[in-house]
Design a protein around this motif. Structure first.
Motif, mmCIF file in Angstrom:
data_model
loop_
_atom_site.group_PDB
_atom_site.id
_atom_site.type_symbol
_atom_site.label_atom_id
_atom_site.label_comp_id
_atom_site.label_asym_id
_atom_site.label_seq_id
_atom_site.Cartn_x
_atom_site.Cartn_y
_atom_site.Cartn_z
ATOM 1 N N GLU A 146 110.372 67.491 40.448
ATOM 2 C CA GLU A 146 111.340 66.631 41.147
ATOM 3 C C GLU A 146 112.288 65.984 40.143
ATOM 4 O O GLU A 146 113.493 65.858 40.409
ATOM 5 N N ARG A 147 111.777 65.574 39.006
ATOM 6 C CA ARG A 147 112.642 64.974 37.978
ATOM 7 C C ARG A 147 113.658 65.993 37.460
ATOM 8 O O ARG A 147 114.831 65.654 37.238
ATOM 9 N N ARG A 148 113.231 67.215 37.249
ATOM 10 C CA ARG A 148 114.157 68.233 36.771
ATOM 11 C C ARG A 148 115.231 68.518 37.812
ATOM 12 O O ARG A 148 116.406 68.731 37.472
ATOM 13 N N VAL A 149 114.838 68.517 39.075
ATOM 14 C CA VAL A 149 115.818 68.704 40.148
ATOM 15 C C VAL A 149 116.828 67.554 40.143
ATOM 16 O O VAL A 149 118.040 67.780 40.263
ATOM 17 N N GLY A 204 115.537 56.140 42.284
ATOM 18 C CA GLY A 204 116.176 55.496 41.144
ATOM 19 C C GLY A 204 115.165 55.034 40.110
ATOM 20 O O GLY A 204 113.962 55.302 40.212
ATOM 21 N N ASP A 205 115.659 54.300 39.103
ATOM 22 C CA ASP A 205 114.754 53.840 38.050
ATOM 23 C C ASP A 205 113.871 52.691 38.520
ATOM 24 O O ASP A 205 112.931 52.298 37.828
ATOM 25 N N GLY A 206 114.156 52.150 39.722
ATOM 26 C CA GLY A 206 113.334 51.084 40.260
ATOM 27 C C GLY A 206 112.111 51.567 41.011
ATOM 28 O O GLY A 206 111.309 50.758 41.480
ATOM 29 N N SER A 207 111.953 52.876 41.124
ATOM 30 C CA SER A 207 110.781 53.416 41.800
ATOM 31 C C SER A 207 109.568 53.294 40.886
ATOM 32 O O SER A 207 109.528 53.878 39.806
ATOM 33 N N SER A 208 108.572 52.513 41.310
ATOM 34 C CA SER A 208 107.441 52.239 40.438
ATOM 35 C C SER A 208 106.554 53.467 40.217
ATOM 36 O O SER A 208 105.941 53.611 39.156
ATOM 37 N N ASP A 209 106.467 54.342 41.215
ATOM 38 C CA ASP A 209 105.571 55.495 41.110
ATOM 39 C C ASP A 209 106.250 56.729 40.508
ATOM 40 O O ASP A 209 105.696 57.376 39.635
ATOM 41 N N HIS A 210 107.449 57.031 40.989
ATOM 42 C CA HIS A 210 108.115 58.264 40.580
ATOM 43 C C HIS A 210 109.599 58.023 40.310
ATOM 44 O O HIS A 210 110.453 58.531 41.035
ATOM 45 N N PRO A 211 109.933 57.250 39.271
ATOM 46 C CA PRO A 211 111.347 56.999 38.975
ATOM 47 C C PRO A 211 112.088 58.284 38.643
ATOM 48 O O PRO A 211 111.561 59.165 37.968
ATOM 49 N N HIS A 212 113.291 58.385 39.174
ATOM 50 C CA HIS A 212 114.167 59.548 38.954
ATOM 51 C C HIS A 212 113.522 60.843 39.437
ATOM 52 O O HIS A 212 113.828 61.924 38.932
ATOM 53 N N GLY A 213 112.657 60.695 40.442
ATOM 54 C CA GLY A 213 112.118 61.875 41.102
ATOM 55 C C GLY A 213 112.869 62.120 42.398
ATOM 56 O O GLY A 213 114.093 62.023 42.442
ATOM 57 N N ALA A 230 136.612 64.269 41.463
ATOM 58 C CA ALA A 230 135.226 64.509 41.823
ATOM 59 C C ALA A 230 134.322 63.485 41.153
ATOM 60 O O ALA A 230 134.614 62.995 40.060
ATOM 61 N N ARG A 231 133.225 63.151 41.812
ATOM 62 C CA ARG A 231 132.221 62.238 41.261
ATOM 63 C C ARG A 231 130.943 63.006 40.977
ATOM 64 O O ARG A 231 130.764 64.142 41.407
ATOM 65 N N ARG A 232 130.043 62.366 40.265
ATOM 66 C CA ARG A 232 128.689 62.870 40.070
ATOM 67 C C ARG A 232 127.717 61.870 40.660
ATOM 68 O O ARG A 232 127.945 60.651 40.587
ATOM 69 N N LEU A 233 126.638 62.364 41.243
ATOM 70 C CA LEU A 233 125.686 61.464 41.885
ATOM 71 C C LEU A 233 125.139 60.426 40.913
ATOM 72 O O LEU A 233 124.821 59.303 41.304
ATOM 73 N N LYS A 234 125.014 60.789 39.651
ATOM 74 C CA LYS A 234 124.478 59.837 38.676
ATOM 75 C C LYS A 234 125.380 58.620 38.502
ATOM 76 O O LYS A 234 124.924 57.592 37.995
ATOM 77 N N ASP A 235 126.638 58.724 38.940
ATOM 78 C CA ASP A 235 127.584 57.614 38.814
ATOM 79 C C ASP A 235 127.824 56.898 40.138
ATOM 80 O O ASP A 235 128.700 56.039 40.219
ATOM 81 N N CYS A 236 127.073 57.242 41.187
ATOM 82 C CA CYS A 236 127.337 56.723 42.526
ATOM 83 C C CYS A 236 126.237 55.782 43.002
ATOM 84 O O CYS A 236 125.080 55.898 42.587
ATOM 85 N N THR A 237 126.619 54.860 43.879
ATOM 86 C CA THR A 237 125.660 53.957 44.519
ATOM 87 C C THR A 237 126.036 53.810 45.984
ATOM 88 O O THR A 237 127.148 54.159 46.402
ATOM 89 N N GLY A 238 125.117 53.239 46.739
ATOM 90 C CA GLY A 238 125.380 52.981 48.145
ATOM 91 C C GLY A 238 126.326 51.823 48.372
ATOM 92 O O GLY A 238 126.757 51.591 49.505
ATOM 93 N N TYR A 239 126.664 51.087 47.304
ATOM 94 C CA TYR A 239 127.577 49.952 47.440
ATOM 95 C C TYR A 239 129.044 50.383 47.431
ATOM 96 O O TYR A 239 129.934 49.585 47.686
#
Length: 242
Positions: free
Chosen positions: A146-149, A86-95, A24-33
């Motif tokens: 959203e961040r907590r989710v 992701g962390d690249g979101s300037s307004d709401h990173p990790h939201g 099993a994987r976790r989303l925090k370890d996954c990318t679209g690549y």
């Protein structure tokens, strides 16, 4: 066969699937690549929860995508909606956007109930057409939840199985999703693999989630067709890791 026996077969297939994809994987370890199948079904597992009579992780949500004719949504597209920004979101990173992910919506509702935050998020779950305030202000106000989710969802282990048939409500993906939910649900039937009292879903506003033990609402009160297990078995045999 009994529901208990069909559940055993379902979890045996998940064990085989886990071996085939490397666990099993976790989303925090996954990318679209990563080499995701174009289409498939996924199951999320509850960390720290196992079946009643084994150490197998318990399924807590079943999902798929592209069940509307003509839909081009990929498996990763759907998983990314649950992942959020992701962390690249300037307004709401990790939201994220719970209006684009029912899973996010339901988890957010339960978090708000558990921690008495409902009054802080009056528009949570309201469609944009029903929100009277400016959208930017609503997004900014909902960002902490959203961040907590995102934190919660990104730590949920999940498995996926490739089923690459044409989009539509009669697809094999829809068939597997619908019947897996019906099989796993404890709603209006004797409980199998009862859920722990600390499971967040027990704080859900949805009676279907609380009763079924799943982060699903649709199909939780339906009967299941055991033939879906054969369809799932064939798909598992064709699935490789990413």
């Amino acid at each position: 066969m009994s529901r208990a026996a069909d559940l055993d077969r379902f979890y045996d297939l998940l064990a085989d699937l886990s071996d085939r994809v490397g666990g099993a994987r976790r989303l925090k370890d996954c990318t679209g690549y990563m080499d995701w199948p174009d289409r498939g079904v996924y199951v999320f597992l509850a960390p720290g929860e196992t079946r009643a009579d084994s150490n197998e992780p318990r399924v807590t949500r079943v999902g798929t995508h592209a069940v509307s004719a003509g839909s081009g949504t990929s498996l990763w597209d759907r998983l990314k909606q649950h992942y959020g920004t992701g962390d690249g979101s300037s307004d709401h990173p990790h939201g994220g956007n719970h209006r684009g992910s029912v899973y996010r919506l339901r988890v957010g509702e339960a978090l708000a109930e558990r921690y008495d935050l409902r009054g802080e998020y009056p528009d949570w779950g309201t469609r944009w057409s029903g929100v009277e305030r400016e959208r930017d202000a609503v997004r900014d106000g909902e960002y902490p939840l959203e961040r907590r989710v995102s934190t919660y969802l990104r730590d949920q282990p999940f498995l996926w199985v490739g089923i690459d048939d044409e989009p539509g409500p009669d697809s094999d993906r829809a068939f597997v999703e619908r019947n897996a939910i019906a099989l796993l649900s404890n709603r209006d039937r004797p409980a199998v693999d009862p859920r722990r009292d600390v499971w967040l879903g027990r704080d859900s506003r949805s009676p279907a989630i609380r009763a079924s033990g799943l982060w699903n609402v649709d199909h939780t009160d339906e009967s299941y067709d055991p033939a879906f297990l054969d369809t799932l078995a064939e798909a598992v045999a064709r699935t490789d890791g990413v």
